[in-house]
Enzyme design. Structure first.
Site, PDB file in Angstrom:
ATOM      1  N   ASP A 165       0.857  -1.191   0.000  1.00  0.00           N
ATOM      2  CA  ASP A 165       0.000   0.000   0.000  1.00  0.00           C
ATOM      3  C   ASP A 165       0.889   1.235   0.000  1.00  0.00           C
ATOM      4  O   ASP A 165       1.374   1.655   1.055  1.00  0.00           O
ATOM      5  CB  ASP A 165      -0.895   0.037   1.252  1.00  0.00           C
ATOM      6  CG  ASP A 165      -1.902  -1.095   1.295  1.00  0.00           C
ATOM      7  OD1 ASP A 165      -2.961  -0.953   0.672  1.00  0.00           O
ATOM      8  OD2 ASP A 165      -1.635  -2.111   1.958  1.00  0.00           O
ATOM      9  N   ARG A 209       3.981   2.961   3.068  1.00  0.00           N
ATOM     10  CA  ARG A 209       4.685   1.911   3.818  1.00  0.00           C
ATOM     11  C   ARG A 209       6.196   2.125   3.848  1.00  0.00           C
ATOM     12  O   ARG A 209       6.871   1.605   4.725  1.00  0.00           O
ATOM     13  CB  ARG A 209       4.380   0.543   3.213  1.00  0.00           C
ATOM     14  CG  ARG A 209       2.896   0.197   3.125  1.00  0.00           C
ATOM     15  CD  ARG A 209       2.181   0.276   4.443  1.00  0.00           C
ATOM     16  NE  ARG A 209       0.811  -0.191   4.337  1.00  0.00           N
ATOM     17  CZ  ARG A 209      -0.153   0.139   5.176  1.00  0.00           C
ATOM     18  NH1 ARG A 209       0.109   0.951   6.189  1.00  0.00           N
ATOM     19  NH2 ARG A 209      -1.377  -0.327   5.017  1.00  0.00           N
ATOM     20  N   HIS A 250     -12.051  -1.389   9.443  1.00  0.00           N
ATOM     21  CA  HIS A 250     -11.035  -2.033  10.279  1.00  0.00           C
ATOM     22  C   HIS A 250     -11.607  -2.356  11.663  1.00  0.00           C
ATOM     23  O   HIS A 250     -11.150  -3.293  12.314  1.00  0.00           O
ATOM     24  CB  HIS A 250      -9.817  -1.117  10.453  1.00  0.00           C
ATOM     25  CG  HIS A 250      -9.019  -0.937   9.206  1.00  0.00           C
ATOM     26  ND1 HIS A 250      -9.321   0.013   8.262  1.00  0.00           N
ATOM     27  CD2 HIS A 250      -7.921  -1.587   8.747  1.00  0.00           C
ATOM     28  CE1 HIS A 250      -8.441  -0.056   7.277  1.00  0.00           C
ATOM     29  NE2 HIS A 250      -7.580  -1.014   7.536  1.00  0.00           N
ATOM     30  N   ASP A 308     -10.241  -6.909   0.460  1.00  0.00           N
ATOM     31  CA  ASP A 308      -9.506  -6.186   1.492  1.00  0.00           C
ATOM     32  C   ASP A 308      -9.111  -7.216   2.546  1.00  0.00           C
ATOM     33  O   ASP A 308      -9.527  -8.385   2.492  1.00  0.00           O
ATOM     34  CB  ASP A 308     -10.383  -5.066   2.075  1.00  0.00           C
ATOM     35  CG  ASP A 308      -9.564  -3.906   2.638  1.00  0.00           C
ATOM     36  OD1 ASP A 308      -8.364  -4.105   2.905  1.00  0.00           O
ATOM     37  OD2 ASP A 308     -10.116  -2.809   2.810  1.00  0.00           O
TER      38      ASP A 308
END
Length: 644
Positions: free
Chosen positions: A125, A133, A236, A320
């Site tokens: 990502d 990252r 999340h 995801d």
């Protein structure tokens, strides 16, 4: 007559040759089909899995802290060799510096091939801005900041920068661009990761970003289909719901995805979101016992009928992360596996491995997937179709013929020089400066008029950003923009420092108020996250009482502009990064900062000229500090002002 006969003969010969070529093509072996026919069912399902291992400790029950996985130990090596996964997803925990990442990627591929695996897709990502990252590379400026520059070519340039750096490290896929339309300002997870709150703008800038990545040979993965921009829950931590009809989605959320699919996107990532007007099937949550709607990741209606059918996407669909609470808290693992694969997902992002016990759970998932395919619960034809799409993608990018993943010292040196290069950093800095948006400027408050020897206090609402004060003094000194003897000091507004901050603000010659809102809770001074807002407004009142002006710099979500109606000037930067202390080359953190906030602080001292335009609408707050439908500032008005 002879000429006519000769012409007929030539025509017949041409037809014969054409037919022969067609016959030859029909008998040519299907290379991908041959690979698939030689794969076991277990290997096919492993090919559909993206594996990640962020941290590691041998014994999950021990008190020993986990270590970031940046070098493979013997246990991990054997696990990779034995499983032959389709790809690896790298996170910041895996990324120390360019040499280390290049060697880690080489090692992962080499170990996998030694076990008989096909080359793996290496993914990351690297959206830019807040989701980057690579701490050592070019973090760039975020998507909303890019749109604030008003130039889609900047999106293409930034995509190209990221693609070049990922390529030097051996990373194939960038899980970007974000194609979500952030039309809900209370969205807790997208925010500045979106290009805009207007579908057409997201489509334009997102496609340009994608083209920049493609120019470097990087595989693009659009996210989060069919749109995460209108949620008020982070997937999340919970299971969001978007209550929009098919036609409403087609007119808004799906506009950017359709544009990018038509422009050649290779991959699309799903969203763990309920769309009850589109997918009406429900499921009894394993945690709450309540009926929830099947999220897009598990919906055949959304992925096969809508994405593949109506939008015409023929590439690879990736889920995801399946460890996110939206999935993990609500669905049994057998149903997660069967429903995602049967819905049309080609690659599953597995839960991150942290220890031996977690590796055994991944084994259990793979074993169950095999068993359910054998008994028909998982459609074997869907598995074969997915594997064909994955291998077709690998073939398109030349991966199936790649046999040597050893990385030379020369290649490592090139990666070290290229990741976070001076040229790339300058691109990011220039773009951040172009994006700075002076939303308001009354009483000539901006920029500050600093005299030699004067002290400027930077009051931060987030402790993690206070290092920007030290960095800004360094940058301003280098630019010869700080008067002789002038100093900059940073303090953080917290409950136990509030009185000291108020006193320091009264004593300082100048004050810059650095506001960071990352959720809508940060806008309400009655909440723990929003507590500093009340202190900032008190400082503004104190400055006015002393005959001084007050300047606010917003360094994340721009919606906090509504919190400070009495500020004389408000500057928007659309981004910042953790910086408790100023990064230095010696510490290996030389480019581990997003340039937006430092650029904004430098602008406050007159070293940078703000030229950005508002990329989203900014709503007013009601008496309870909730964002309303009434606009405080309109992005369309900003565009008209810029044109004038």
């Amino acid at each position: 007559m002879k000429k006519r006969i000769f012409g007929w003969i030539c025509t017949l010969l041409a037809v014969a040759m054409l037919c022969s070529s067609f016959a030859l093509a029909d008998t040519q072996p299907d290379a991908i089909g041959s690979i698939i026919s030689g794969m076991s069912l277990r290997d096919k399902l492993a090919q559909m899995m993206l594996f990640s291992i962020r941290t590691w400790k041998e014994d999950a029950s021990s008190d020993t802290p986990a270590e970031n996985v940046r070098v493979l130990n013997d246990y991990i090596r054997q696990y990779i060799a034995d499983h032959r996964f389709g790809g690896i997803l790298l996170f910041s925990e895996n990324c120390g510096d360019a040499e280390q990442v290049a060697r880690l990627v080489s090692d992962l591929q080499t170990v996998n091939q030694a076990g008989g695996g096909l080359p793996m897709l290496m993914a990351m990502d690297q959206e830019g801005g807040t989701v980057s990252r690579l701490g050592f590379g070019t973090s760039g400026t975020g998507n909303m900041s890019i749109t604030a520059t008003g130039d889609p070519e900047n999106a293409r340039t930034m995509g190209r920068v990221f693609g070049e750096e990922l390529g030097l490290l051996g990373v194939d896929i960038d899980f970007a661009p974000v194609m979500d339309v952030n039309d809900n300002p209370a969205n807790p997870v997208i925010g500045v990761r979106a290009f805009s709150d207007k579908a057409a703008v997201v489509a334009e800038y997102g496609c340009a970003f994608m083209e920049g990545l493609h120019e470097t040979g990087t595989i693009v993965c659009l996210k989060h289909f069919p749109g995460h921009g209108n949620t008020d829950v982070d997937s999340h931590t919970g299971l969001p719901l978007v209550d929009r009809s098919h036609d409403e989605l087609m007119a808004n959320e799906l506009v950017p995805f359709k544009a990018a699919i038509d422009a050649g996107a290779d991959m699309v990532m799903t969203a763990h979101i309920q769309y009850p007007q589109v997918e009406k099937q429900t499921y009894t949550s394993i945690t709450s016992g309540e009926e929830v709607y099947i999220p897009a990741t598990m919906s055949r209606t959304i992925l096969t009928d809508l994405l593949r059918g109506e939008l015409g996407f023929g590439g690879v669909i990736v889920s995801d992360a399946l460890e996110m609470k939206a999935i993990d808290d609500n669905f049994a693992i057998d149903d997660v596996l069967s429903m995602t694969i049967n819905s049309g997902v080609d690659m599953l992002i597995l839960p991150s491995v942290r220890d031996v016990d977690m590796m055994k759970k991944i084994d259990d998932m793979l074993n169950r997937a095999v068993e359910m395919t054998e008994d028909g619960t998982i459609d074997a034809s869907m598995v074969d179709a997915s594997v064909r799409r994955i291998l077709t993608l690998k073939q398109k990018y030349g991966m199936l013929d790649h046999t040597d993943y050893d990385v030379s010292d020369e290649a490592v040196a090139i990666a070290v020089a290229g990741c976070g290069s001076a040229e790339h950093r300058q691109i990011a800095w220039d773009m951040a400066c172009e994006a700075l948006t002076l939303l308001k400027n009354e009483n000539d408050a901006f920029p500050l008029t600093v005299k030699p020897g004067e002290k400027t206090l930077l009051l931060f609402t987030a402790a993690s950003r206070v290092g920007a004060a030290e960095l800004s003094q360094k940058l301003l000194t280098e630019m010869d923009a700080l008067p002789e003897g002038a100093t900059i000091e940073g303090m953080t507004i917290e409950k136990d420092t509030a009185e000291a901050c108020l006193a320091a603000a009264k004593a300082a010659d100048h004050v810059l108020l650095i506001s960071r809102a990352w959720t809508s809770d940060c806008l309400n001074p009655a909440t723990e996250d929003g507590f500093p807002v009340g202190i900032v407004n008190q400082v503004i009142d104190d400055l006015h009482a002393a005959g001084k002006t007050a300047v606010v710099i917003s360094c994340q979500l721009p919606y906090d502009a509504a919190c400070y109606p009495k500020a004389d000037a408000i500057l928007l930067t659309y981004g910042s990064s953790k910086m408790a202390t100023a990064p230095t080359a010696e510490s290996g953190d030389g480019s581990a900062w997003v340039p937006d906030l430092p650029a904004g602080i430098c602008a406050a001292f007159g070293a940078v000229e703000p030229a950005g335009q508002l990329p989203v609408d900014l709503p007013k707050l009601d008496a309870d500090y909730h964002l309303t439908d009434e606009l405080l500032y309109s992005s369309q008005e900003a565009e008209l002002d810029a044109a004038a």
